[in-house]
Design a protein around this motif. Structure first.
Motif, short mmCIF file in Angstrom:
data_model
loop_
_atom_site.label_atom_id
_atom_site.label_comp_id
_atom_site.label_asym_id
_atom_site.label_seq_id
_atom_site.Cartn_x
_atom_site.Cartn_y
_atom_site.Cartn_z
N UNK A 59 -7.86 4.04 0.14
CA UNK A 59 -6.47 4.35 -0.21
C UNK A 59 -5.51 4.40 0.97
N UNK A 60 -5.92 5.01 2.07
CA UNK A 60 -4.99 5.13 3.19
C UNK A 60 -4.65 3.77 3.80
N UNK A 61 -5.61 2.86 3.83
CA UNK A 61 -5.36 1.52 4.35
C UNK A 61 -4.56 0.70 3.33
N UNK A 62 -4.90 0.85 2.06
CA UNK A 62 -4.24 0.04 1.03
C UNK A 62 -2.77 0.42 0.88
N UNK A 63 -2.41 1.69 1.10
CA UNK A 63 -1.00 2.08 1.01
C UNK A 63 -0.15 1.34 2.04
N UNK A 64 -0.65 1.26 3.26
CA UNK A 64 0.08 0.54 4.31
C UNK A 64 0.17 -0.95 3.98
N UNK A 65 -0.91 -1.52 3.46
CA UNK A 65 -0.90 -2.93 3.10
C UNK A 65 0.07 -3.20 1.95
N UNK A 66 0.14 -2.29 0.99
CA UNK A 66 1.04 -2.45 -0.15
C UNK A 66 2.50 -2.37 0.30
N UNK A 67 2.81 -1.49 1.24
CA UNK A 67 4.17 -1.43 1.77
C UNK A 67 4.53 -2.73 2.49
N UNK A 68 3.56 -3.31 3.22
CA UNK A 68 3.79 -4.61 3.86
C UNK A 68 4.04 -5.70 2.83
N UNK A 69 3.31 -5.64 1.72
CA UNK A 69 3.49 -6.63 0.64
C UNK A 69 4.89 -6.50 0.05
N UNK A 70 5.32 -5.27 -0.22
CA UNK A 70 6.65 -5.05 -0.78
C UNK A 70 7.74 -5.53 0.18
N UNK A 71 7.57 -5.25 1.46
CA UNK A 71 8.54 -5.69 2.46
C UNK A 71 8.58 -7.22 2.53
#
Length: 134
Positions: A59-71
């Protein structure tokens, strides 16, 4: 009994030409709306592999990756000319399925009735999220 040969230009041919002209008019002015939806769907398909990878991580890694995807999605939308500030990027994750969706509005300007119509679009891309074991 002899029948008269119909004239080359009659009411039926006039109505057919009028209908074809109306269809062409609608296609010309609705094409930007379709193109915007199609471009966004292509952008979403480009980000599905990154979302698949993020779904497999903790979860902690995926949250950062998801924010990168949104950006990345919002930057590519801006580059494609879709500048809706109220656009919402939605991400769906589960162990079996992942999905990306963008909700935004596109406008079609018609010069003859001098009206602008607003279309609420929400292209969505869904993919399988199960882990592949080779």
């Amino acid at each position: 009994m002899k029948y008269k040969k119909p004239r080359t230009f009659n009411w039926v041919s006039f109505l057919m030409l009028l209908g074809l002209g109306l269809i062409a008019y609608l296609l010309v002015y609705l094409w930007p709306v379709y193109r915007a939806s199609s471009r966004v769907k292509g952008i979403l398909w480009d980000h599905i592999p990154a979302l698949y990878k993020a779904n497999l991580r903790p979860d902690n890694v995926s949250r950062a990756m998801i924010e990168d995807i949104k950006t990345g999605i919002s930057a590519q939308m801006h580059k494609a000319g879709i500048n809706d500030k109220a656009a919402k990027i939605l991400i769906y994750r589960s162990p079996k399925e992942i999905g990306l969706e963008v909700q935004f509005t596109a406008k079609a300007d018609f010069p003859v009735p001098e009206r602008t119509f607003e279309f609420h679009l929400s292209p969505k891309v869904v993919s399988d999220a199960t882990r592949i074991d080779w």
